[in-house]
Design a protein around this motif. Structure first.
Motif, PDB file in Angstrom:
ATOM      1  N   LEU A   1     107.592  16.030 -34.834  1.00 59.21           N
ATOM      2  CA  LEU A   1     106.196  15.983 -35.472  1.00 59.21           C
ATOM      3  C   LEU A   1     106.049  14.663 -36.105  1.00 59.21           C
ATOM      4  O   LEU A   1     106.788  14.072 -36.736  1.00 59.21           O
ATOM      5  CB  LEU A   1     106.077  16.936 -36.400  1.00 59.21           C
ATOM      6  N   LYS A   2     104.788  13.742 -35.919  1.00 58.72           N
ATOM      7  CA  LYS A   2     104.278  12.688 -36.362  1.00 58.72           C
ATOM      8  C   LYS A   2     103.400  13.032 -37.469  1.00 58.72           C
ATOM      9  O   LYS A   2     102.439  13.624 -37.233  1.00 58.72           O
ATOM     10  CB  LYS A   2     103.488  11.976 -34.940  1.00 58.72           C
ATOM     11  N   LEU A   3     103.683  12.352 -38.433  1.00 54.19           N
ATOM     12  CA  LEU A   3     102.629  12.902 -39.933  1.00 54.19           C
ATOM     13  C   LEU A   3     101.743  11.850 -39.959  1.00 54.19           C
ATOM     14  O   LEU A   3     101.741  10.622 -39.455  1.00 54.19           O
ATOM     15  CB  LEU A   3     103.810  12.647 -41.079  1.00 54.19           C
ATOM     16  N   GLY A   4     100.401  12.459 -40.060  1.00 50.62           N
ATOM     17  CA  GLY A   4      99.295  11.657 -40.393  1.00 50.62           C
ATOM     18  C   GLY A   4      98.502  11.449 -39.125  1.00 50.62           C
ATOM     19  O   GLY A   4      97.306  11.039 -39.403  1.00 50.62           O
ATOM     20  N   ALA A   5      98.898  12.118 -38.162  1.00 46.54           N
ATOM     21  CA  ALA A   5      97.987  12.277 -37.031  1.00 46.54           C
ATOM     22  C   ALA A   5      97.125  12.992 -37.045  1.00 46.54           C
ATOM     23  O   ALA A   5      97.398  14.067 -37.138  1.00 46.54           O
ATOM     24  CB  ALA A   5      98.860  12.063 -35.664  1.00 46.54           C
ATOM     25  N   SER A   6      95.858  12.694 -37.005  1.00 47.20           N
ATOM     26  CA  SER A   6      94.808  13.781 -37.318  1.00 47.20           C
ATOM     27  C   SER A   6      94.421  14.341 -36.172  1.00 47.20           C
ATOM     28  O   SER A   6      94.774  13.882 -34.896  1.00 47.20           O
ATOM     29  CB  SER A   6      93.454  13.206 -37.853  1.00 47.20           C
ATOM     30  N   GLU A   7      93.880  15.775 -36.101  1.00 48.06           N
ATOM     31  CA  GLU A   7      93.505  16.553 -35.143  1.00 48.06           C
ATOM     32  C   GLU A   7      92.427  16.022 -34.289  1.00 48.06           C
ATOM     33  O   GLU A   7      92.629  16.288 -32.872  1.00 48.06           O
ATOM     34  CB  GLU A   7      93.331  18.054 -35.595  1.00 48.06           C
ATOM     35  N   GLU A   8      91.399  15.282 -34.816  1.00 49.93           N
ATOM     36  CA  GLU A   8      90.558  15.132 -34.008  1.00 49.93           C
ATOM     37  C   GLU A   8      90.524  13.879 -32.739  1.00 49.93           C
ATOM     38  O   GLU A   8      89.905  13.886 -31.828  1.00 49.93           O
ATOM     39  CB  GLU A   8      89.251  14.603 -34.809  1.00 49.93           C
ATOM     40  N   GLU A   9      91.862  13.343 -33.322  1.00 47.95           N
ATOM     41  CA  GLU A   9      91.884  12.081 -32.373  1.00 47.95           C
ATOM     42  C   GLU A   9      92.514  12.405 -30.998  1.00 47.95           C
ATOM     43  O   GLU A   9      93.195  13.385 -31.019  1.00 47.95           O
ATOM     44  CB  GLU A   9      92.647  10.889 -33.115  1.00 47.95           C
ATOM     45  N   GLU A  10      92.627  11.342 -30.272  1.00 47.36           N
ATOM     46  CA  GLU A  10      93.100  11.565 -29.114  1.00 47.36           C
ATOM     47  C   GLU A  10      94.503  11.548 -28.928  1.00 47.36           C
ATOM     48  O   GLU A  10      95.323  12.126 -28.151  1.00 47.36           O
ATOM     49  CB  GLU A  10      92.772  10.559 -27.822  1.00 47.36           C
ATOM     50  N   GLU A  11      95.089  10.958 -29.978  1.00 50.73           N
ATOM     51  CA  GLU A  11      96.578  10.676 -30.087  1.00 50.73           C
ATOM     52  C   GLU A  11      97.118  12.057 -30.216  1.00 50.73           C
ATOM     53  O   GLU A  11      97.085  13.057 -30.927  1.00 50.73           O
ATOM     54  CB  GLU A  11      96.634   9.892 -31.421  1.00 50.73           C
ATOM     55  N   SER A  12      98.761  12.161 -29.593  1.00 54.38           N
ATOM     56  CA  SER A  12      99.534  13.090 -29.685  1.00 54.38           C
ATOM     57  C   SER A  12      99.866  13.188 -31.212  1.00 54.38           C
ATOM     58  O   SER A  12     100.183  12.387 -31.686  1.00 54.38           O
ATOM     59  CB  SER A  12     100.552  12.813 -28.750  1.00 54.38           C
ATOM     60  N   ARG A  13     100.144  14.525 -31.367  1.00 55.72           N
ATOM     61  CA  ARG A  13     100.814  14.787 -32.910  1.00 55.72           C
ATOM     62  C   ARG A  13     102.229  14.562 -32.870  1.00 55.72           C
ATOM     63  O   ARG A  13     102.837  15.038 -33.878  1.00 55.72           O
ATOM     64  CB  ARG A  13     100.187  16.218 -33.461  1.00 55.72           C
ATOM     65  N   THR A  14     102.950  14.540 -31.913  1.00 53.31           N
ATOM     66  CA  THR A  14     104.403  14.492 -31.500  1.00 53.31           C
ATOM     67  C   THR A  14     104.795  13.236 -30.772  1.00 53.31           C
ATOM     68  O   THR A  14     103.904  12.695 -29.850  1.00 53.31           O
ATOM     69  CB  THR A  14     104.685  15.736 -30.832  1.00 53.31           C
ATOM     70  N   PHE A  15     105.973  13.059 -30.594  1.00 47.74           N
ATOM     71  CA  PHE A  15     106.531  12.082 -29.900  1.00 47.74           C
ATOM     72  C   PHE A  15     107.965  12.742 -29.462  1.00 47.74           C
ATOM     73  O   PHE A  15     108.559  13.608 -29.963  1.00 47.74           O
ATOM     74  CB  PHE A  15     106.560  10.668 -30.465  1.00 47.74           C
ATOM     75  N   VAL A  16     108.504  12.171 -28.514  1.00 50.31           N
ATOM     76  CA  VAL A  16     109.666  12.710 -27.848  1.00 50.31           C
ATOM     77  C   VAL A  16     110.896  11.827 -28.123  1.00 50.31           C
ATOM     78  O   VAL A  16     110.670  10.423 -27.560  1.00 50.31           O
ATOM     79  CB  VAL A  16     109.403  13.187 -26.165  1.00 50.31           C
ATOM     80  N   LEU A  17     112.109  12.165 -28.260  1.00 52.60           N
ATOM     81  CA  LEU A  17     113.227  11.494 -28.418  1.00 52.60           C
ATOM     82  C   LEU A  17     114.131  12.168 -27.547  1.00 52.60           C
ATOM     83  O   LEU A  17     114.306  13.269 -27.537  1.00 52.60           O
ATOM     84  CB  LEU A  17     113.814  10.969 -29.689  1.00 52.60           C
TER      85      LEU A  17
END
Lengths: 404, 368, 550, 401
Positions: free
Chosen positions: D81-97
């Motif tokens: 989980l990525k903290l601080g990514a807001s829901e409205e934006e296009e950005e994904s709320r998670t990243f993968v390792l």
């Protein structure tokens, strides 16, 4: 009489009020400083910004009276706006929180000062987190002259992480962490995971410890960091003979070294299953005691190592051995002990091949057998690769998790 | 002086409460696996039969107590068996309880360490609990009694309440066939169930503190056993009903696994095993405090001291060190087995024998 | 600086005129004079002491009254030296003189003039001869209500200092004490600490006599006894034990009396001093006597078989034995509908639990066991927390300290400043600190909740709660939820061990011998169903209705 | 008094204990870790190690470590989980390792060389295993870590995907939820969607089935372009991958196991074969009993269903209130259910997986017969017949006749 007192008081008060206005010498508000989070050191013709032309390279440098254009120094600097806007959700989350400036030259200090010509505010190093040095630089020079600037400058913290990277160092500064943290902080924090990850050799390898090692004429080790595409990873160690770059040790050797030094807390040990060959078992360490003792018998110097480990069985591949039965458990403990033994000897062998005293044999000898040390000090470099280590390992399994 | 009522006496019902709190303890979480391993499908039968058996033994204890009113086992055992043997037999029980204290403490710290913590050393967890039990055992009996009652009425209902949530996952079919096929296992299970009911021997020590009221001892103790039996059967039946026998055999702490599988829709409560542990810790605390009190009170009576406190302070560190020693899985298991065997021997041989001898002596006295 | 050499030095006396030689000499002279005066006073005192010693006096008494008025007056004046508020009034009567001695301000002077001085002056009967019966003469001729004759001179003087008037006659050693006490005092007013919506509003004031009257006015029961004791070796404060003789638990009264008698201190200005000195666990953070500020509360307790201690000078009476349950009760529980009262009471228990454990639970969950939160909640908390720099334990301690500072400031501040302080505080904490990202809003909610919750409990317990809260928070910061639980167990054991006059502070809470008390414990059943007194306090008669007046 | 004499040092010990307690927090606590300092792991994907796209080739060089034992069998990808990514934006709320190796735990620990926080497992919701990975050594070794570790939720969701598991982690839900939560929540719809086998197929139940050496079904998840879909099931025979069951079989299975709360059954209209008649199931009772007659073992399945008519897509209007019509429809529905159930049974028997719990029922109800045939059960099972009787009752016809 009172008049005089009053006058004195007035003068004093005046002074008190005027001083802050007149500007105190070192007062500079936080937001008026450019916080440097990370420093990368490359060779001068490396570490360019992607797509950077020769003209901009020229603009980035200065005329040097002495020395040559040897290094390229890149600074990662924190952007305030991105952070402030981010917390309000007003966009800019995706944006980078840092930017990178670079310069070429020989004296690090000189380059830093020249970079003030590229920066709107004073550069401020007290919050610096990371120094990354590329392998090419390390191969060219010794460590001490490069790091001298960091030792000497009062603004540096001794808990700064120093990493070696096999490729170029600058891309690491340009890396945008997925968590949204500023890059330098992210890079520093990775190292904190050494508690859980035995493959990271970051315990006792920060700037302070490196200085200490150099001062004591001991061998330096520093964690290695890699970047490939969007993956940044700390893996293995760069080792030095004194301060001369000697090569890398892989993760397996790191784990072995940490077993010997007793610096890991939560390693995972995998061993082949004694009951079902070909499958593997994993043990999570919870407690670990190590004792390394030097012994001198005549001219022969050898070390003994006692390792006591307690851990939880945390993964079993293949069919289930009956873990309730402690006869089986004994077999498992044996298997893990074997593995630790193999790991330690691998680490020792590797270190001795490189010739780096990663296990602190020298300082142990100095501490426990000072007279012998005095005798062999001069020849230590020759003696070290031949020293033998006798290891005894005792592993206990305490829990088997919530499933048998 | 000031204390208007010393409150060291208790009623028969309070004795029942003490029994329940002493017996229901660590075993709720620690024992079911072993029991289901041995008795399989018939674990619940083992508990009921075991409960009946140990209830009979406890009735014998009461009878012996009636022959020697106002005396505890420390005084009447030497009179029944002769000085040396009597002392040795009380010592036997003492040792059992002493080791049991260490074993339960170790079990508690393991479970807590496994489920609630990652890095905290088990010694610290054990030390925390030991410190609180010492503080409790340092109080006079009236206070301990008060603590036991308070926690009994607050924690046990909480525990049972949380436990009942597992009915969301309960599949009665997993219990089938209801009647065990393997009677040998059931008999073995009866032996193992001593671990669950262990602690009722405190009757021998506490009887002189009980005043006779309207409620008969046998009835009160029966209530206690009924309550314990209910809790244990509930635990085992649900464990099997949710996990199946095989599943329960494969997990060291079936109770916690059962509860962690529960998902309450639409609430913000997650990780129910932590809640269960929260209800469980005070109950274990009760058991531990009671054991500590038992061993030090026995010492006090042996040495005829006025106060049991010095013994608490002497014995607690020793018991804690024993707990630390039991750190390895092997030793821990063996110590558990040892206490179980010792307790079984005491329950099944020593107490009936004591009863018979006491009866003979009494008849002799009457005749002669 | 080397340039300093060229500066002119002035004499000190020019800078500070008071340092001049002449002035100093003058002061030296004054000092000498003072010393010689001191020596003179010393001599005076020793002469006085010798005077006193000349008079034959029993042990522990300064003197005895003689039949010579002159001597008596001299003796009194020497004892009451430098007490310039003591008034000596000599009356020339038929057949001799009389002397009135009283303290100005403590005595109703108009009454004195009207009921004592006037009848004496107008009296035509001669004062009896020395040796004759002066008492009946006084009884016959003085109109004032309370006249008393005491032997011990020390108590006589004590009474006089308490506001009575001494009347001495020439030729008689007998001294009359006339009750003319009247002094400045607060009227009976509203309760300050025990607010109530529907109940009576009268509360005790600082005057013992008034307080006793408030009790008596409500109950015409001769079994309500008031016993007056003196505590404090120097202050001689009067304390009254109030109890109902046919209800109080046998032995309790004697025990209270014994402990009060054993109190050894110089002055007693507050009733808390008595509470502290008679309680057996001074280190406990919890109160061991209940405080009653209202006559109805006190009477309720007395008719439960308890003993009340009222101390002159404090509007707060003490009630022993005290239990947690009784302290959590409030008058309003009984002045609303039973169901509503029950609800109020339950809320009070809940809030006292929250007041102690909420911050610790927050810390345990957020920094030890976040798995206990549902993922969505965990994510939103983490996002809140990711903006704040401090570890949550420091945050929590910081907030609690701020809260304590606030409470303290508001209690100490003059009334007019309180609003300003709370606006500043509320604004600073509520908005700015959170907006600056120093403390996360959730924690503010938690701490605010804690604070508000602790206000609902009785004030005495609230102070104890604060201590336990910090203790629990520390435990939670080491061992998370487990630590919280250990602290809870520790507190439980402590509360069970804490006895206030034989009864555990927890009272009938889950004690099966006291199970009958459940009707007015955590719940409150309608009065029709609850006709018994709580068993905890061991009243002699447990049924409430149909007391045998005996 | 004796009590008084000991009081003094008793108090002193309490004081010393308190002192110790107060000094503890200063010394730093072992397990205190702030919420925001933990990298919340929402989903884990397990692929075969050599199963990688070209883009992954180069980074694989970094995402691994030298392994003393075992092989580079699996690739584990962790969705954080990525903290601080807001829901409205296009950005994904998670990243993968990701990382490669054999021991899941070892890989998990090595991954922490790539992230600045401590990986936090307690909020793991989804485990996705690719078909390739599960074919290597079966389900057991993959599952072992998850069932042994005390931090894993037992209600975590396990999926099998025929494609690449990692791609599912990189999927960004349109709803703006973090990916793992989205993937888990899909399965929560199972009461309404008979094609999703999600009841009793989460991690806890799979572990339980493996413990009992029973056969187990795992829901199948698939991703094509930007569409993620759960449907059908992967069947495991004692932990070994046996094949997939399609949605129709899953529906039949759910009828037998009575785990669905609501289902849609569509049949052709009895009067107008071109139209469809749809039944919406409300109440459902199933009883599966083993019957032993001599040597012959067979199963009797009784199904009672109550529901509404949900849709009539006939071109012509006809009266659904007509009892005759209703009865006809009921029979048709019953027939359809019967066919569905038998289809499911056949599919299971073909794969040889006893997910109908025939063996378990036999053991519970006929323990003696079970003891006899236990050893030959694998041979017997594919031939065990089942008789089905279905009874459908239509209660309502909806708000329109």
């Amino acid at each position: 009489m009172m008049d005089r007192l009053r006058k004195l008081l007035c003068a004093f008060l005046l002074l008190v009020f005027v001083l802050p206005l007149a500007g105190c010498w070192d007062r500079r508000e936080l937001q008026e400083r450019n916080l440097v989070l990370a420093i990368a050191l490359d060779l001068a013709d490396e570490g360019l910004k992607p797509g950077q032309s020769q003209e901009t390279v020229k603009a980035e440098t200065f005329v040097q009276p002495t020395g040559s254009k040897r290094y390229r120094l890149s600074l990662q600097i924190l952007k305030y706006e991105a952070k402030g806007a981010g917390s309000k959700g007003g966009g800019g989350q995706g944006a980078r929180k840092t930017f990178v400036l670079s310069n070429t030259g020989e004296s690090l200090f000189e380059m830093v000062r020249d970079m003030l010509g590229q920066s709107s505010r004073a550069l401020y190093f007290e919050h610096m987190q990371v120094v990354i040095i590329s392998e090419a630089v390390l191969r060219q020079t010794n460590l001490a002259p490069i790091l001298d600037f960091f030792f000497r400058d009062a603004e540096m913290r001794s808990r700064i992480r120093v990493y070696a990277t096999p490729g170029q160092a600058r891309p690491l500064l340009e890396f945008k962490p997925p968590t949204g943290e500023p890059g330098g902080i992210y890079l520093n924090n990775i190292a904190r995971n050494h508690v859980k990850n035995a493959h990271i050799g970051t315990a006792r390898t920060d700037l302070g410890h490196i200085i200490q090692a150099l001062d004591n004429d001991a061998d330096v080790i520093m964690p290695r960091i890699d970047i490939q595409d969007e993956v940044v990873k700390i893996r293995g160690l760069a080792v030095f003979r004194r301060d001369r770059f000697g090569g890398y040790l892989d993760e397996y050797a790191v784990q072995g070294i940490r077993f010997v030094r007793g610096t890991e807390r939560g390693a995972i040990i995998t061993a082949p299953c004694p009951v079902h060959p070909g499958e593997i078992l994993a043990l999570e360490l919870v407690k670990h005691e190590t004792k390394l003792t030097p012994h001198v018998a005549g001219d022969d110097i050898y070390f003994t190592l006692d390792i006591n480990m307690t851990g939880n069985l945390s993964e079993v591949h293949g069919a289930q051995p009956n873990t309730y039965d402690y006869k089986n458990k004994d077999a498992l403990e044996q298997a893990f002990a074997q593995e630790v033994l193999a790991n330690v000897s691998y680490a020792v062998r590797q270190s001795q091949t490189v010739g780096c005293d990663t296990l602190y044999f020298g300082s142990k000898l100095k501490a426990h057998e000072p007279e012998t040390w005095k005798r062999v000090k001069e020849r230590w470099d020759e003696i070290y690769p031949a020293i033998s280590l006798y290891t005894s390992v005792n592993v206990r399994i305490r829990n088997i998790g919530v499933h048998r | 002086m000031g204390n208007l009522e010393r409150k060291s006496k208790m009623s028969a019902l309070q004795l029942a409460v003490v029994l329940v709190t002493t017996c229901v303890g660590g075993q709720i979480i620690l024992a079911p696996n072993e029991l289901i391993m041995a008795a399989g499908q018939g674990a619940w039968v083992s508990i009921i039969l075991g409960g009946m058996l140990y209830y009979t033994v406890s009735l014998l204890c009461i009878k012996i107590g009636e022959y020697y009113p106002q005396e505890s086992l420390v005084e009447f055992f030497p009179r029944i068996f002769g000085k040396g043997i009597g002392l040795a037999l009380t010592g036997w029980l003492w040792v059992t309880y002493f080791i049991l204290y260490a074993v339960i403490l170790q079990g508690l710290s393991r479970v807590i360490g496994l489920f609630m913590f990652d890095r905290t050393p088990v010694e610290v967890i054990g030390a925390g609990m030991a410190a609180v039990t010492v503080y409790c055992a340092l109080q006079d009996w009236g206070t301990i009694l008060r603590v036991l009652q308070l926690l009994m009425f607050s924690s046990v209902p909480m525990l049972v309440g949380i436990w009942l949530l597992t009915f969301f996952n309960f599949l009665p079919e997993n219990l089938l066939p209801l009647w065990p096929l393997d009677f040998k296992g059931v008999v073995k299970g009866i032996g193992i169930s001593w671990g669950m009911f262990s602690g009722y021997e405190v009757i021998l020590l506490l009887l002189p503190l009980v005043y006779r009221g309207k409620i008969a001892f046998a009835w009160a103790v029966g209530c206690a056993f009924g309550c314990m039996g209910f809790i244990f059967v509930l635990v085992v039946v649900v464990a099997v009903g949710v996990l199946t026998v095989k599943g329960a055999q494969n997990v060291p702490y079936p109770t916690l696994i059962v509860i962690r599988g529960v998902e309450l829709p639409g609430t913000f409560i997650e990780r129910l095993e932590n809640y269960l542990l929260v209800a469980w810790i005070p109950i274990v605390f009760d058991t531990l405090a009671m054991m500590l009190y038992f061993v030090s009170e026995t010492c006090r009576r042996w040495l005829k001291y006025e106060d049991h406190r010095p013994f608490v302070l002497l014995l607690a560190p020793a018991a804690f060190i024993l707990n630390v020693v039991l750190d390895t899985a092997k030793l821990y298991e063996q110590a558990g087995k040892l206490t179980n065997t010792m307790g079984l021997v005491f329950s099944l041989f020593v107490i009936p024998l004591a009863y018979i001898l006491a009866r003979i002596k009494r008849r002799d006295a009457r005749d002669g | 600086m080397h340039q300093g050499k060229t500066l002119n030095f002035h004499k000190l006396s020019t800078a500070i005129p008071s340092a001049a030689l002449a002035a100093t000499n003058e002061r030296l002279k004054a000092l000498r004079q003072l010393t010689s005066e001191g020596a003179k006073i010393g001599r005076d005192i020793s002469r006085l002491a010798a005077d006193l010693r000349k008079v034959a006096a029993p042990q522990q008494e300064p003197f005895i009254f003689t039949s010579d008025l002159e001597t008596n007056e001299r003796l009194l004046r020497s004892i009451l030296r430098d007490c310039e508020d003591v008034i000596y009034r000599t009356l020339a009567l038929k057949g001799g003189r009389a002397l009135l001695v009283y303290v100005h301000g403590m005595t109703d002077e108009a009454g004195l003039a009207k009921f004592v001085i006037q009848p004496l002056l107008e009296c035509s009967v001669t004062i009896p001869e020395p040796g004759a019966d002066i008492e009946s003469y006084i009884q016959q001729h003085i109109y004032a209500a309370g006249i008393q004759f005491i032997e011990q001179p020390s108590s006589i003087i004590g009474e006089m200092m308490g506001g009575r008037t001494l009347l001495l006659f020439d030729g008689h050693a007998r001294v009359a004490l006339i009750g003319t006490t009247q002094f400045a005092k607060r009227n009976v007013g509203d309760s300050k600490t025990e607010g109530v919506v529907r109940g009576p509003h009268e509360a005790f004031n600082e005057t013992l006599i008034d307080n006793i009257a408030l009790l008596r006015r409500r109950v015409r029961d001769p079994n309500l006894k008031i016993k007056i004791l003196n505590v404090g070796d120097r202050s001689g404060t009067r304390a009254a034990l109030a109890y109902v003789s046919n209800l109080v638990k046998p032995g309790l009264l004697e025990e209270v009396e014994k402990r009060i008698a054993a109190v050894s201190t110089d002055i007693v200005l507050t009733s808390f001093k008595i509470e502290e000195l008679i309680s057996k666990h001074p280190w406990s953070p919890f109160p061991q006597a209940e405080v009653a500020e209202r006559p109805d509360t006190l009477l309720n307790a007395l008719y439960g078989g308890r003993v009340g201690i009222m101390v002159d000078g404090t509007p707060l009476a003490l009630v022993v034995p005290a239990t947690f349950l009784s302290m959590m009760q409030a008058t309003d529980d009984y002045t609303t509908q039973p169901l509503g009262g029950m609800l109020i009471r339950m809320i009070r228990y809940l809030s006292s639990f929250l007041a102690v454990y909420l911050p610790a639970l927050y810390i345990s969950v957020v920094s030890f066991h976040p798995g206990m939160l549902p993922t969505t909640l965990a994510i939103s908390i983490a996002e809140l927390r990711s903006r704040t720099p401090f570890p949550s334990i420091l945050e929590a301690f910081g907030m609690i300290i701020i809260l304590e500072i606030f409470q303290e400031a508001i209690i100490r501040l003059p009334q007019r400043m309180v609003t300003a302080a709370s606006v500043v505080g509320g604004f600073v904490i509520g908005t700015t600190v959170v907006e600056a990202g120093l403390i996360n809003p959730l924690l503010v909610v938690v701490v605010a909740m804690t604070a508000i919750a602790s206000y609902t409990a009785s004030f005495d317990f609230a102070v104890g709660f604060r201590v336990v809260r910090i203790f629990t928070l520390l435990a939670a910061s080491v061992l998370g939820l487990y630590g919280t639980l250990l602290a809870l167990l520790f507190t439980t054991v402590h509360l069970c061990a804490l006895r206030s006059f034989g009864e555990s502070v927890l009272g009938g809470l889950f004690d099966i011998t006291l199970l009958e008390d459940w009707k007015d414990g955590i719940v409150r059943v309608p009065l029709k169903l609850n006709r018994t007194r709580p068993k905890v306090y061991g009243p002699q008669d447990r049924t409430r209705a149909g007391d045998d007046g005996g | 008094m004796v009590t008084m004499r000991y009081k003094g040092w008793h108090r002193r010990i309490v004081a010393a204990g308190l002192l110790l307690l107060f000094s503890l927090p200063v010394s730093g606590c072992w397990d205190r870790q702030e919420l925001q300092d933990r990298a919340m792991l929402l989903a884990i994907a397990i692929d075969a190690a050599d199963d990688k796209t070209a883009a992954e080739q180069s980074r694989t060089a970094v995402e691994k470590f030298p392994q003393p034992h075992g092989a580079k069998r699996y690739r584990v990808s962790n969705q954080v989980l990525k903290l601080g990514a807001s829901e409205e934006e296009e950005e994904s709320r998670t990243f993968v390792l990701s990382n490669t190796g054999q021991s899941i735990l070892e890989m998990g620990r090595d991954v922490s060389g790539q992230i600045s926080k401590v990986l936090w497992l307690e909020d793991l919701h989804v485990i996705i295993v690719s078909e390739e990975a599960v074919k290597i050594a079966g389900l057991q070794p993959i599952i072992d870590f998850f069932r042994r570790d005390q931090r894993i939720r037992w209600r975590s969701r396990l999926y099998i995907t025929p494609g690449k598991a990692r791609e599912l982690l990189e999927f960004k839900p349109e709803s703006g939820e973090p990916g793992g939560m989205f993937l888990e929540a899909i399965s929560r719809n199972h009461p309404k969607n008979t094609h999703v086998i999600a009841a009793r197929t989460d991690l806890g139940f799979i572990v339980q089935a493996l413990d009992n050496e029973a056969d187990v079904l795992v829901p199948r998840i698939e991703m094509q372009q930007k569409v993620v879909r759960v449907g059908g099931a992967a069947a495991f025979k004692r932990g070994k991958f046996a094949g997939y069951l399609d949605e129709y079989a899953v529906k039949g299975l759910k009828f037998i196991r009575a785990t669905e709360k609501s289902a849609i059954i569509a049949v052709r209209c009895p009067l107008h074969p071109e139209g469809l008649l749809v039944f919406e199931l409300f109440e459902h009772e199933t009883r599966l009993r083993p019957i032993v007659k001599g040597e012959q073992v067979f199963f009797q399945l009784d199904i009672n269903m109550t529901g509404n008519i949900g849709e009539i897509s006939c071109s012509r209007h006809h009266c659904s209130l007509d009892p005759e019509y209703r009865r006809k429809a009921e029979l048709l529905f019953a027939e359809e259910v019967r066919r569905n159930v038998l289809y499911a049974q056949e599919a299971c028997q073909e794969l040889g997986i006893d997910v109908l719990n025939f063996g378990f029922k036999l053991k519970a109800y006929q323990p003696k017969t079970w003891a006899k045939i236990k050893d030959r059960w694998d041979e017997i099972y594919p031939t065990v017949p089942m008789t089905v009787s279905v009874n459908v009752h239509i209660r309502n016809v909806g708000e329109h006749k």
